[in-house]
Design an enzyme around this catalytic site. Structure first.
Site, PDB file in Angstrom:
ATOM      1  N   GLU A  17      50.739  35.467  61.891  1.00  0.00           N
ATOM      2  CA  GLU A  17      49.816  35.270  60.765  1.00  0.00           C
ATOM      3  C   GLU A  17      49.624  33.786  60.462  1.00  0.00           C
ATOM      4  O   GLU A  17      50.593  33.026  60.414  1.00  0.00           O
ATOM      5  CB  GLU A  17      50.398  35.987  59.550  1.00  0.00           C
ATOM      6  CG  GLU A  17      49.569  35.858  58.288  1.00  0.00           C
ATOM      7  CD  GLU A  17      50.146  36.725  57.172  1.00  0.00           C
ATOM      8  OE1 GLU A  17      50.369  37.932  57.390  1.00  0.00           O
ATOM      9  OE2 GLU A  17      50.402  36.175  56.084  1.00  0.00           O
ATOM     10  N   HIS A  77      41.810  38.909  57.026  1.00  0.00           N
ATOM     11  CA  HIS A  77      42.242  39.503  55.761  1.00  0.00           C
ATOM     12  C   HIS A  77      41.063  39.455  54.795  1.00  0.00           C
ATOM     13  O   HIS A  77      40.174  38.604  54.913  1.00  0.00           O
ATOM     14  CB  HIS A  77      43.393  38.704  55.132  1.00  0.00           C
ATOM     15  CG  HIS A  77      44.671  38.723  55.916  1.00  0.00           C
ATOM     16  ND1 HIS A  77      45.900  38.604  55.313  1.00  0.00           N
ATOM     17  CD2 HIS A  77      44.936  38.847  57.235  1.00  0.00           C
ATOM     18  CE1 HIS A  77      46.855  38.643  56.224  1.00  0.00           C
ATOM     19  NE2 HIS A  77      46.291  38.784  57.403  1.00  0.00           N
ATOM     20  N   HIS A 152      56.411  46.617  45.357  1.00  0.00           N
ATOM     21  CA  HIS A 152      55.426  45.688  44.807  1.00  0.00           C
ATOM     22  C   HIS A 152      55.802  45.395  43.360  1.00  0.00           C
ATOM     23  O   HIS A 152      56.192  46.313  42.629  1.00  0.00           O
ATOM     24  CB  HIS A 152      54.022  46.306  44.883  1.00  0.00           C
ATOM     25  CG  HIS A 152      52.957  45.360  44.439  1.00  0.00           C
ATOM     26  ND1 HIS A 152      52.485  45.337  43.140  1.00  0.00           N
ATOM     27  CD2 HIS A 152      52.309  44.383  45.093  1.00  0.00           C
ATOM     28  CE1 HIS A 152      51.580  44.379  43.035  1.00  0.00           C
ATOM     29  NE2 HIS A 152      51.441  43.789  44.205  1.00  0.00           N
ATOM     30  N   LYS A 168      46.590  55.067  50.996  1.00  0.00           N
ATOM     31  CA  LYS A 168      45.793  54.143  51.819  1.00  0.00           C
ATOM     32  C   LYS A 168      45.582  54.746  53.210  1.00  0.00           C
ATOM     33  O   LYS A 168      44.484  54.660  53.774  1.00  0.00           O
ATOM     34  CB  LYS A 168      46.496  52.792  51.935  1.00  0.00           C
ATOM     35  CG  LYS A 168      46.524  51.974  50.635  1.00  0.00           C
ATOM     36  CD  LYS A 168      47.372  50.717  50.843  1.00  0.00           C
ATOM     37  CE  LYS A 168      47.495  49.877  49.593  1.00  0.00           C
ATOM     38  NZ  LYS A 168      48.414  48.728  49.775  1.00  0.00           N
TER      39      LYS A 168
HETATM   40  P1  FAD Z   1      47.168  47.618  45.978  1.00  0.00           P
HETATM   41  O1  FAD Z   1      47.419  48.587  47.071  1.00  0.00           O
HETATM   42  O2  FAD Z   1      45.911  47.772  45.207  1.00  0.00           O
HETATM   43  O3  FAD Z   1      48.427  47.663  45.008  1.00  0.00           O
HETATM   44  C1  FAD Z   1      48.519  46.784  43.890  1.00  0.00           C
HETATM   45  C2  FAD Z   1      49.364  47.431  42.799  1.00  0.00           C
HETATM   46  O4  FAD Z   1      48.663  48.540  42.254  1.00  0.00           O
HETATM   47  C3  FAD Z   1      50.675  47.988  43.317  1.00  0.00           C
HETATM   48  O5  FAD Z   1      51.654  47.822  42.320  1.00  0.00           O
HETATM   49  C4  FAD Z   1      50.398  49.444  43.547  1.00  0.00           C
HETATM   50  O6  FAD Z   1      51.574  50.212  43.421  1.00  0.00           O
HETATM   51  C5  FAD Z   1      49.397  49.742  42.431  1.00  0.00           C
HETATM   52  N1  FAD Z   1      48.415  50.763  42.818  1.00  0.00           N
HETATM   53  C6  FAD Z   1      47.723  50.831  43.985  1.00  0.00           C
HETATM   54  N2  FAD Z   1      46.872  51.878  43.970  1.00  0.00           N
HETATM   55  C7  FAD Z   1      47.016  52.481  42.770  1.00  0.00           C
HETATM   56  C8  FAD Z   1      46.410  53.602  42.140  1.00  0.00           C
HETATM   57  N3  FAD Z   1      45.459  54.315  42.761  1.00  0.00           N
HETATM   58  N4  FAD Z   1      46.796  53.923  40.879  1.00  0.00           N
HETATM   59  C9  FAD Z   1      47.752  53.208  40.239  1.00  0.00           C
HETATM   60  N5  FAD Z   1      48.365  52.125  40.787  1.00  0.00           N
HETATM   61  C10 FAD Z   1      48.006  51.756  42.026  1.00  0.00           C
HETATM   62  N6  FAD Z   1      47.004  38.111  49.262  1.00  0.00           N
HETATM   63  C11 FAD Z   1      45.931  37.281  49.383  1.00  0.00           C
HETATM   64  O7  FAD Z   1      45.418  36.786  48.369  1.00  0.00           O
HETATM   65  N7  FAD Z   1      45.404  36.957  50.615  1.00  0.00           N
HETATM   66  C12 FAD Z   1      45.910  37.467  51.761  1.00  0.00           C
HETATM   67  O8  FAD Z   1      45.404  37.183  52.856  1.00  0.00           O
HETATM   68  C13 FAD Z   1      47.046  38.333  51.675  1.00  0.00           C
HETATM   69  N8  FAD Z   1      47.595  38.849  52.784  1.00  0.00           N
HETATM   70  C14 FAD Z   1      48.656  39.727  52.680  1.00  0.00           C
HETATM   71  C15 FAD Z   1      49.182  40.285  53.843  1.00  0.00           C
HETATM   72  C16 FAD Z   1      50.237  41.175  53.767  1.00  0.00           C
HETATM   73  C17 FAD Z   1      50.795  41.765  55.044  1.00  0.00           C
HETATM   74  C18 FAD Z   1      50.804  41.509  52.499  1.00  0.00           C
HETATM   75  C19 FAD Z   1      51.960  42.453  52.410  1.00  0.00           C
HETATM   76  C20 FAD Z   1      50.296  40.951  51.351  1.00  0.00           C
HETATM   77  C21 FAD Z   1      49.210  40.060  51.413  1.00  0.00           C
HETATM   78  N9  FAD Z   1      48.645  39.494  50.269  1.00  0.00           N
HETATM   79  C22 FAD Z   1      47.566  38.643  50.384  1.00  0.00           C
HETATM   80  C23 FAD Z   1      49.231  39.755  48.940  1.00  0.00           C
HETATM   81  C24 FAD Z   1      48.627  41.001  48.250  1.00  0.00           C
HETATM   82  O9  FAD Z   1      47.257  40.802  48.028  1.00  0.00           O
HETATM   83  C25 FAD Z   1      49.389  41.193  46.933  1.00  0.00           C
HETATM   84  O10 FAD Z   1      50.712  41.562  47.204  1.00  0.00           O
HETATM   85  C26 FAD Z   1      48.747  42.132  45.930  1.00  0.00           C
HETATM   86  O11 FAD Z   1      49.407  41.973  44.673  1.00  0.00           O
HETATM   87  C27 FAD Z   1      48.836  43.612  46.302  1.00  0.00           C
HETATM   88  O12 FAD Z   1      47.925  43.900  47.265  1.00  0.00           O
HETATM   89  P2  FAD Z   1      47.731  45.403  47.808  1.00  0.00           P
HETATM   90  O13 FAD Z   1      46.679  45.318  48.826  1.00  0.00           O
HETATM   91  O14 FAD Z   1      49.012  46.010  48.178  1.00  0.00           O
HETATM   92  O15 FAD Z   1      47.169  46.115  46.474  1.00  0.00           O
END
Ligand code: FAD
Length: 292
Positions: A17, A77, A152, A168
């Site tokens: 990455e 991403h 998270h 997801k």
């Molecule tokens: P989500 O899946 O939306 O989850 C966010 C929160 O909401 C979690 O606590 C989850 O439990 C909760 N949640 C999800 N769905 C629901 C639902 N339907 N109802 C209620 N609660 C829910 N960040 C960047 O800015 N740029 C990047 O390029 C980037 N790359 C990343 C790459 C990897 C491999 C990882 C692990 C993280 C990366 N991140 C990046 C960080 C990421 O964007 C953050 O960790 C963010 O806070 C969570 O993203 P997510 O996609 O898991 O969100």
């Protein structure tokens, strides 16, 4: 090829990455690292999207150039932060237009910073699962998502986190990549919980070798979690000697990767911070694991 096809091939996946650089000097460092990584013939490389959606153009530009000028398979991403649905559609369209079919669908951290409450764009999306659905609607893309072995920070429990991962996958995610972590058991616990919910997509462990003491602090800020004491103790024991810190960091990461691969992880996703040396060392230490 899509990451889905690459992961289905049966051999272990090794990926790296990078983040889009902000200066010409950083651009040079990035491309030197990418060329070195290219020689290892990784399964794919991924390019992050800046916090707050700030690097949209940089991310698309770097991802496009990797697709067009190298033999590497890039993943772009994409986050929901500060983007309306239309803006997200146009970023997806820009990736598609430059031949990028692999995307990592993320929510992103809250626009006010990792410790602030999440605020969606008024015309935007609230969760990553909605971005998976949007990308799927727009074409035959291969979509990855994030997963969290240490939970998270906003999730109410480990079980809730596993449910989000399963949702997801249900929405069409092909695979997941985890946040960095240090305990192999935490990874297997997440994979088992997800499997119990019927989620069997490959989950690639995200690994970052810690090569200097300052990173410990920064990682705690980024992930909302401190490193486990046994890890920090080993690093702090050699604090006065930067070369030794680096060596111990590579050893810790190598041991973790060995445990993960021995336990059946489908590969390793290395977080490079655009410097390839430490991750290449870990990769080389894995020797026979890489060949199988
Ligand atoms: P989500 O899946 O939306 O989850 C966010 C929160 O909401 C979690 O606590 C989850 O439990 C909760 N949640 C999800 N769905 C629901 C639902 N339907 N109802 C209620 N609660 C829910 N960040 C960047 O800015 N740029 C990047 O390029 C980037 N790359 C990343 C790459 C990897 C491999 C990882 C692990 C993280 C990366 N991140 C990046 C960080 C990421 O964007 C953050 O960790 C963010 O806070 C969570 O993203 P997510 O996609 O898991 O969100």
């Amino acid at each position: 090829p899509t990451v889905r096809e690459l992961l289905a091939s049966g051999s272990r996946s090794f990926s790296f990455e990078f983040f889009p650089p902000k200066t010409p000097e950083a651009e040079e460092v990035l491309w030197r690292s990418l060329r070195e990584i290219e020689q290892l013939r990784p399964t794919f490389v991924s390019i992050t999207y800046g916090a707050g959606g700030t690097t949209r153009d940089g991310t698309i530009r770097v991802t496009e150039r990797v697709a067009q000028d190298t033999s590497l398979t890039p993943i772009g991403h994409l986050t929901c932060v500060s983007h309306s649905r239309d803006e997200l559609r146009s970023v997806i369209g820009a990736y598609a237009g430059s031949g990028v079919r692999n995307m990592l669908a993320l929510r992103g951290d809250p626009p006010g910073g990792p410790n602030q409450p999440w605020v969606a764009h008024p015309q935007g999306l609230n969760h990553a699962v909605e971005l998976v659905e949007l990308i799927r609607e727009l074409g035959d893309f291969c979509v990855g998502v994030a997963a969290f072995p240490d939970k998270h920070p906003e999730a109410s429990s480990l079980e809730a986190d596993a449910q989000v991962l399963a949702a997801k996958a249900q929405a069409g995610a092909d695979y997941a990549i985890t946040q960095m972590f240090f305990g192999a058991d935490d990874y297997f616990r997440l994979v088992d919980r997800a499997a119990a919910l019927g989620c069997d997509i490959p989950v690639l462990p995200g690994i970052m070798p810690v090569t200097n003491i300052k990173q410990i602090q920064r990682m705690a800020e980024l992930t909302g979690m401190a490193l486990p004491k046994p890890v920090t103790d080993r690093l702090l024991a050699v604090e006065a000697d930067p070369a030794a810190v680096r060596q111990v960091g590579v050893e810790i990461a190598t041991e973790l990767c060995e445990q993960l691969l021995a336990g059946g992880a489908p590969g390793i996703h290395f977080i490079t911070l655009n410097r390839s040396t430490a991750t290449r060392q870990v990769f080389q230490n894995l020797g026979s694991h890489v060949a199988s």
